[in-house]
Design a protein around this motif. Sequence first.
Motif, PDB file in Angstrom:
ATOM      1  N   GLY A  42      -8.544  -4.859  -3.375  1.00 55.83           N
ATOM      2  CA  GLY A  42      -8.334  -5.313  -2.338  1.00 55.83           C
ATOM      3  C   GLY A  42      -7.490  -5.524  -1.061  1.00 55.83           C
ATOM      4  N   GLY A  43      -7.505  -5.810  -0.234  1.00 56.51           N
ATOM      5  CA  GLY A  43      -6.386  -5.633   1.022  1.00 56.51           C
ATOM      6  C   GLY A  43      -6.761  -7.970   2.035  1.00 56.51           C
ATOM      7  N   GLY A  44      -6.385  -8.925   0.397  1.00 58.86           N
ATOM      8  CA  GLY A  44      -6.422 -10.260   0.671  1.00 58.86           C
ATOM      9  C   GLY A  44      -4.996 -10.041   0.776  1.00 58.86           C
ATOM     10  N   VAL A  45      -4.561 -11.595   0.919  1.00 63.89           N
ATOM     11  CA  VAL A  45      -3.017 -11.430   1.429  1.00 63.89           C
ATOM     12  C   VAL A  45      -2.138 -11.080  -0.534  1.00 63.89           C
ATOM     13  CG1 VAL A  45      -1.286 -13.756   1.105  1.00 63.89           C
ATOM     14  CG2 VAL A  45      -2.994 -13.962   2.020  1.00 63.89           C
ATOM     15  N   ALA A  46      -2.872 -11.142  -1.525  1.00 64.87           N
ATOM     16  CA  ALA A  46      -2.342 -10.366  -2.890  1.00 64.87           C
ATOM     17  C   ALA A  46      -1.818  -8.951  -2.935  1.00 64.87           C
ATOM     18  CB  ALA A  46      -3.123 -10.444  -4.068  1.00 64.87           C
ATOM     19  N   GLY A  47      -2.697  -8.153  -2.005  1.00 64.75           N
ATOM     20  CA  GLY A  47      -3.157  -6.873  -1.756  1.00 64.75           C
ATOM     21  C   GLY A  47      -2.154  -6.038  -0.516  1.00 64.75           C
ATOM     22  N   TYR A  48      -2.498  -6.657   0.355  1.00 66.88           N
ATOM     23  CA  TYR A  48      -1.797  -6.175   1.781  1.00 66.88           C
ATOM     24  C   TYR A  48       0.078  -6.611   1.689  1.00 66.88           C
ATOM     25  CZ  TYR A  48      -0.859 -10.377   4.978  1.00 66.88           C
ATOM     26  OH  TYR A  48       0.304 -11.530   5.561  1.00 66.88           O
ATOM     27  N   VAL A  49      -0.007  -7.513   0.672  1.00 64.54           N
ATOM     28  CA  VAL A  49       1.479  -7.818   1.437  1.00 64.54           C
ATOM     29  C   VAL A  49       2.369  -6.813  -0.152  1.00 64.54           C
ATOM     30  CG1 VAL A  49       3.122  -9.748  -0.217  1.00 64.54           C
ATOM     31  CG2 VAL A  49       1.366  -9.897   0.656  1.00 64.54           C
ATOM     32  N   ALA A  50       1.177  -6.884  -1.353  1.00 63.94           N
ATOM     33  CA  ALA A  50       1.391  -5.432  -2.431  1.00 63.94           C
ATOM     34  C   ALA A  50       1.955  -4.643  -1.870  1.00 63.94           C
ATOM     35  CB  ALA A  50       0.620  -5.648  -2.983  1.00 63.94           C
ATOM     36  N   ALA A  51       0.480  -3.980  -0.756  1.00 69.02           N
ATOM     37  CA  ALA A  51       1.275  -2.650   0.204  1.00 69.02           C
ATOM     38  C   ALA A  51       2.067  -2.228   0.823  1.00 69.02           C
ATOM     39  CB  ALA A  51      -0.741  -2.516   0.594  1.00 69.02           C
ATOM     40  N   ILE A  52       2.144  -3.750   1.322  1.00 70.19           N
ATOM     41  CA  ILE A  52       4.023  -3.901   2.371  1.00 70.19           C
ATOM     42  C   ILE A  52       4.899  -3.762   1.806  1.00 70.19           C
ATOM     43  CG2 ILE A  52       5.063  -4.666   4.199  1.00 70.19           C
ATOM     44  CD1 ILE A  52       2.049  -6.400   5.002  1.00 70.19           C
ATOM     45  N   LYS A  53       4.865  -4.077   0.666  1.00 78.13           N
ATOM     46  CA  LYS A  53       6.200  -3.686  -0.968  1.00 78.13           C
ATOM     47  C   LYS A  53       6.558  -2.723  -0.909  1.00 78.13           C
ATOM     48  CE  LYS A  53       9.484  -5.512  -2.129  1.00 78.13           C
ATOM     49  NZ  LYS A  53      11.168  -6.172  -1.637  1.00 78.13           N
ATOM     50  N   ALA A  54       5.304  -1.735  -1.700  1.00 73.88           N
ATOM     51  CA  ALA A  54       5.598  -1.435  -2.248  1.00 73.88           C
ATOM     52  C   ALA A  54       5.477   0.231  -1.061  1.00 73.88           C
ATOM     53  CB  ALA A  54       3.666  -0.627  -3.285  1.00 73.88           C
ATOM     54  N   GLY A  55       5.043   0.465   0.673  1.00 74.36           N
ATOM     55  CA  GLY A  55       5.606   0.837   1.174  1.00 74.36           C
ATOM     56  C   GLY A  55       6.803   0.845   1.822  1.00 74.36           C
ATOM     57  N   GLN A  56       7.231  -0.785   1.785  1.00 75.81           N
ATOM     58  CA  GLN A  56       8.512   0.085   2.187  1.00 75.81           C
ATOM     59  C   GLN A  56       9.648   0.182   0.801  1.00 75.81           C
ATOM     60  OE1 GLN A  56       8.928  -4.561   2.526  1.00 75.81           O
ATOM     61  NE2 GLN A  56       8.623  -4.204   4.644  1.00 75.81           N
ATOM     62  N   GLU A  57       9.324   0.204  -0.306  1.00 73.89           N
ATOM     63  CA  GLU A  57       9.895   1.336  -1.960  1.00 73.89           C
ATOM     64  C   GLU A  57       9.517   2.637  -1.449  1.00 73.89           C
ATOM     65  OE1 GLU A  57      11.933  -1.012  -3.709  1.00 73.89           O
ATOM     66  OE2 GLU A  57      11.802  -2.418  -2.910  1.00 73.89           O
ATOM     67  N   GLY A  58       9.082   2.616  -0.461  1.00 77.98           N
ATOM     68  CA  GLY A  58       8.693   4.552  -0.759  1.00 77.98           C
ATOM     69  C   GLY A  58       7.726   5.093  -1.175  1.00 77.98           C
ATOM     70  N   MET A  59       7.053   4.371  -1.716  1.00 78.82           N
ATOM     71  CA  MET A  59       6.098   4.484  -3.137  1.00 78.82           C
ATOM     72  C   MET A  59       4.902   5.017  -1.895  1.00 78.82           C
ATOM     73  SD  MET A  59       6.081   1.160  -5.352  1.00 78.82           S
ATOM     74  CE  MET A  59       4.767   1.858  -6.726  1.00 78.82           C
ATOM     75  N   LYS A  60       3.846   5.986  -2.196  1.00 83.15           N
ATOM     76  CA  LYS A  60       2.617   6.434  -1.201  1.00 83.15           C
ATOM     77  C   LYS A  60       1.465   5.128  -2.555  1.00 83.15           C
ATOM     78  CE  LYS A  60       3.314  11.389  -2.194  1.00 83.15           C
ATOM     79  NZ  LYS A  60       3.587  12.158  -3.105  1.00 83.15           N
ATOM     80  N   VAL A  61       1.430   5.072  -0.810  1.00 81.18           N
ATOM     81  CA  VAL A  61       0.181   3.784  -1.663  1.00 81.18           C
ATOM     82  C   VAL A  61      -1.335   4.102  -0.313  1.00 81.18           C
ATOM     83  CG1 VAL A  61      -0.079   0.857  -1.343  1.00 81.18           C
ATOM     84  CG2 VAL A  61       2.055   2.492  -2.071  1.00 81.18           C
ATOM     85  N   THR A  62      -2.633   3.376  -1.438  1.00 81.45           N
ATOM     86  CA  THR A  62      -3.325   3.383  -1.177  1.00 81.45           C
ATOM     87  C   THR A  62      -4.691   2.001  -0.750  1.00 81.45           C
ATOM     88  OG1 THR A  62      -4.214   5.790  -1.373  1.00 81.45           O
ATOM     89  CG2 THR A  62      -6.292   4.086  -1.002  1.00 81.45           C
ATOM     90  N   CYS A  63      -4.777   1.080  -0.231  1.00 77.80           N
ATOM     91  CA  CYS A  63      -5.026  -0.174  -0.065  1.00 77.80           C
ATOM     92  C   CYS A  63      -6.582  -0.197   0.105  1.00 77.80           C
ATOM     93  CB  CYS A  63      -4.770  -0.880   0.648  1.00 77.80           C
ATOM     94  SG  CYS A  63      -4.603  -2.467   0.794  1.00 77.80           S
ATOM     95  N   ILE A  64      -7.620  -0.416  -0.967  1.00 75.49           N
ATOM     96  CA  ILE A  64      -9.301  -0.724  -0.869  1.00 75.49           C
ATOM     97  C   ILE A  64      -9.444  -2.073  -0.358  1.00 75.49           C
ATOM     98  CG2 ILE A  64     -10.929   0.408  -1.548  1.00 75.49           C
ATOM     99  CD1 ILE A  64      -9.769   1.880  -3.832  1.00 75.49           C
ATOM    100  N   GLU A  65      -9.673  -1.617   1.370  1.00 77.54           N
ATOM    101  CA  GLU A  65     -10.629  -3.454   1.285  1.00 77.54           C
ATOM    102  C   GLU A  65     -12.020  -2.574   2.083  1.00 77.54           C
ATOM    103  OE1 GLU A  65     -10.415  -6.944   1.347  1.00 77.54           O
ATOM    104  OE2 GLU A  65     -11.982  -7.054   1.381  1.00 77.54           O
TER     105      GLU A  65
END
Length: 471
Positions: free
Chosen positions: A13-36
Amino acid sequence: ATEAESRDLVIIGGGVAGYVAAIKAGQEGMKVTCIEKRGTLGGTCLNVGCIPSKSLLNNSHLYHQILHDSKHRGIEVGDVKLNLKQLMKAKDQSVSGLTKGVEFLLKKNGVEYIKGAGSFQDEHTVKVELNDGGETSVTGKNILIATGSEVTPFPGLEIDEKTVISSTGAIALETVPKKMTVIGGGIIGLEMASVWSRLGSEVTVVEFLDQIGGPGMDTEIAKSIQKILKKQGINFKTGTKVLGGEKSGEGVTINVDSAKGGKEETFDADVVLVAIGRRPYTNGLGLENIGLELDERGRVIIDSEYRTKIPHIRCVGDATFGPMLAHKAEEEAVAAVEYIKKGYGHVNYGCIPSVMYTFPEVAWVGQSEQDLKKAGIKYRVGTFPFSANSRAKTNLDTEGMVKMLADPETDRLLGVHIVGPNAGEMIAEGTLALEYGASSEDIARTCHAHPTLAEAFKEAAMATYSKAIHY
Ligand code: FAD
Ligand code: NAD
């Protein structure tokens, strides 16, 4: 996918919940995939919710104001015409600008974005049916469910988005309906009733409860906004239950009954808006493949750290508990990533503001008077009307008031309720005060610039522990 390719976080899910988590995790240096699967990011909020509705609310307000509220201000205009196509185009431009902006932010933060529908194959693997055809799969050490919500249908009234519409149809009508019936006087119902009534439709809102505004709105404030909206031309039938409806020729006939039982009535309308709430959306997610259960309202069951019973699978936003609000989803998304990365996170659920973007706006944070009564909590009330505020007077926008509730012994703020111009911006001050445990005197002794609407906020605080100066 092999274990070596496993991602730190896979988000469905790439809604507000999903995309914000993706950005935050990216900022934390995590390898992230977002599926929408929608084809664009931002979910309900950016594509068919908050953003397009606010564009229509803003521009329909301008139109209505030019037509009905300009002459006495010394502004005489000639022929005022509505160009609905252009109004919709302006809305579409705001939406596409923002959804593309989110896509850029994901890229900037190194997030892999897959366009497709995700479903659980097992506890670590998400299968994706790609929008462009074909299939792939991703494995994640952590998985976040952020699949959001969908409109709750009205039994027997099939939504075709032309004559029986949801909010999605209501932000995209091609003509102004002569008559519109809105089922549900919650926030969606009242925002959309405002848009179409301002554009010339004869709108009737049918609400089951005796009060409009949906859950959480203070009763005194709800009464006040109902009076104001009625003056603007919206008809209300409160304490009235919609029993059913039928498409008839070009329009729809709705049957209603008094909520307490009694006199049945029928209404005809060209368009009926179904706005009786939203429900979590988890269709096709394959929860059965991993044994995850939902509660009786379809919400994904989680603990206080957003974990499902499979601890590396979490859920945030509309798909789980709590108010269905974009800013709530955003707070949870950040906190969930922090729990994963650092082991701690925080959301203060007692301090989530609500805003209804009618004119004037309604905004509140904390507890309402009826909440406090129900819980047997003692309180003191302070109010200040905008009719006594100098800026509201110069703006000729004097309807509404600020209402504050505070503990009679400690003076600690318990709730803030505003109906008035710019209430949605002003509530940020109330939210900050509540978050910091301010007393009404703390607010009243904080210098506020003159002449501003925010002085009404300060004076309501004064009225809570002492007396307002200007009223
Ligand atoms: P969503 O935004 O619904 O996003 C979930 C996403 O997941 C969707 O894009 C969906 O396509 C995707 N998805 C679902 N299943 C899958 C799958 N299996 N695979 C891949 N993708 C999937 N809130 C406010 O705070 N302020 C407002 O002014 C406001 N106005 C609104 C107006 C309207 C008309 C509506 C309908 C809602 C409004 N809301 C508002 C509520 C707000 O839109 C939601 O609270 C918010 O969008 C929730 O975010 P979410 O990410 O949890 O869910
Ligand atoms: P809601 O729950 O706010 O309101 C639904 C209303 O419909 C309630 O007042 C309910 O009593 C009434 N109702 C239910 N069944 C009925 C019946 N048979 N006859 C008559 N009335 C009936 O839901 P909504 O307005 O659809 O909004 C859905 C969600 O979207 C909410 O959680 C809301 O917070 C969110 N949203 C937020 C904003 C915002 O923050 N500005 C804007 C739009 C939507």
